[in-house]
Enzyme design. Structure first.
Site, short mmCIF file in Angstrom:
data_model
loop_
_atom_site.label_atom_id
_atom_site.label_comp_id
_atom_site.label_asym_id
_atom_site.label_seq_id
_atom_site.Cartn_x
_atom_site.Cartn_y
_atom_site.Cartn_z
N GLU A 213 0.73 -0.99 -0.07
CA GLU A 213 0.26 -0.18 0.27
C GLU A 213 0.82 0.90 -0.24
O GLU A 213 0.32 2.15 -0.96
CB GLU A 213 -1.21 0.03 1.33
CG GLU A 213 -1.77 -1.34 1.49
CD GLU A 213 -2.65 -0.26 0.07
OE1 GLU A 213 -3.24 0.32 -0.29
OE2 GLU A 213 -3.90 -1.60 0.01
N GLU B 88 7.50 -21.83 8.38
CA GLU B 88 7.47 -21.01 9.80
C GLU B 88 8.75 -22.14 10.37
O GLU B 88 9.32 -21.28 11.49
CB GLU B 88 5.94 -20.35 10.32
CG GLU B 88 6.43 -21.52 11.01
CD GLU B 88 4.63 -21.15 11.83
OE1 GLU B 88 4.46 -22.16 13.07
OE2 GLU B 88 3.50 -20.58 11.55
#
Length: 302
Positions: A85, A116
């Site tokens: 963004e 992870e």
């Protein structure tokens, strides 16, 4: 880095939702809304740490560094979202704010099993983008113990980068790998362990503050107006015209002409119109003031 999950706040059972499966839709909405009401307070308790992080990020961006978000699962996706963004909102270079997720781009839409759990994978991911000492790495792990994130923060510090740990648990493992920690503790989730909910919302709020605060410090706004936006679609083009018309006190039609003459660069158009300068002169004045519109408008030329 073995930690019993049942000791983590984000993994505890929430007494308020023990009968979740017996609630009506309206009751589910009321319960989630009630729990969400405390998120802002949890983030507010981290105000000093967040403000410190903004100062560090702005300083390093100003000197050629990058803001790098890194995480796994929901945490990684939120970092990527915030990074994505920044260019349309602040006209920042796409390489200035970077989002990395364990498992790579595929993991944005689909979980990559085991990604992870690898500290070495994080180290390699940071090597791949040529992490340097000017950078800031924000390791996002709501549990505070994700091996991938802990590995990323350890490697960041070893390279002289500034390491910020963002989690939603007290005494998180990543705290010992970080130069600064931000820990909005929002309590047990409505759906036990589903940290995409309250913890995810708190994480998004913090990331909003970090990127927006840093960009404001870099002069990407004028008041509360986005004056460094990219007019990449009809909505943003119209917004640019409205902002220019407001700040230069001209008609929207004249604003459109002025923007065209300034190559669509809103700040250049504002300085050009307000100070009666050519587009090139306006660009030079902005450059002399570090891109800060207010300074370019108010400071006397040397």
């Amino acid at each position: 880095m073995r930690i019993m999950l049942e000791h983590l706040t984000t993994e505890l059972s929430n007494p308020a939702s023990e009968a979740l499966d017996s609630l009506s839709p309206r009751e589910i909405v009321a319960l989630i809304n009630s729990e969400d009401a405390g998120i802002a307070d949890a983030v507010a308790q981290q105000s000093e740490q967040i403000a410190k992080a903004i100062e560090v990020i702005a300083h390093r961006l100003r000197h050629g560094g990058r803001l790098i978000y890194i995480g796994a699962g929901t945490s990684g996706r939120l970092g990527i979202l915030d990074a994505a963004e920044c260019p349309p909102t602040f006209n920042s270079d796409p390489s200035q704010v970077v989002g990395i997720i364990a498992g790579g781009p595929t993991a944005v839409l689909r979980a990559v099993e085991g990604a992870e759990d690898s500290p070495e994978l994080a180290k390699q991911d940071l090597k791949n983008i040529e992490l340097c000492s000017n950078d800031v790495v924000v390791g996002i792990a709501t549990s505070g113990r994700t091996p991938y994130v802990a590995g990323a923060l350890e490697y960041a510090r070893s390279q002289g980068a500034y390491a910020i740990g963002l989690s939603c648990n007290h005494n998180a493992t990543i705290n010992t790998r970080s130069d600064l920690t931000i820990s909005p503790v929002v309590g047990p989730e409505i759906l036990s362990g589903s940290t995409r909910m309250k913890a995810g919302t708190a994480t998004k709020m913090v990331l909003n503050m970090l990127s927006t605060g840093a960009m404001v410090r870099l002069g990407k706004t004028y008041g509360n107006l986005m004056v460094d936006l990219q007019a990449t679609n009809t909505k943003l083009t119209e917004r640019s015209r409205r902002i220019l018309a407001k700040l230069a006190m001209i008609s929207p039609e004249d604003a459109a002409i002025q923007l065209h003459q300034c190559g669509g660069e809103l700040k250049v158009a504002i300085v050009s119109q307000r100070l009666n300068l050519s587009p090139d002169e306006a660009r030079q004045r902005l450059q002399a003031n570090g891109g800060h519109l207010r300074q370019a408008l108010e400071n006397d030329p040397d």
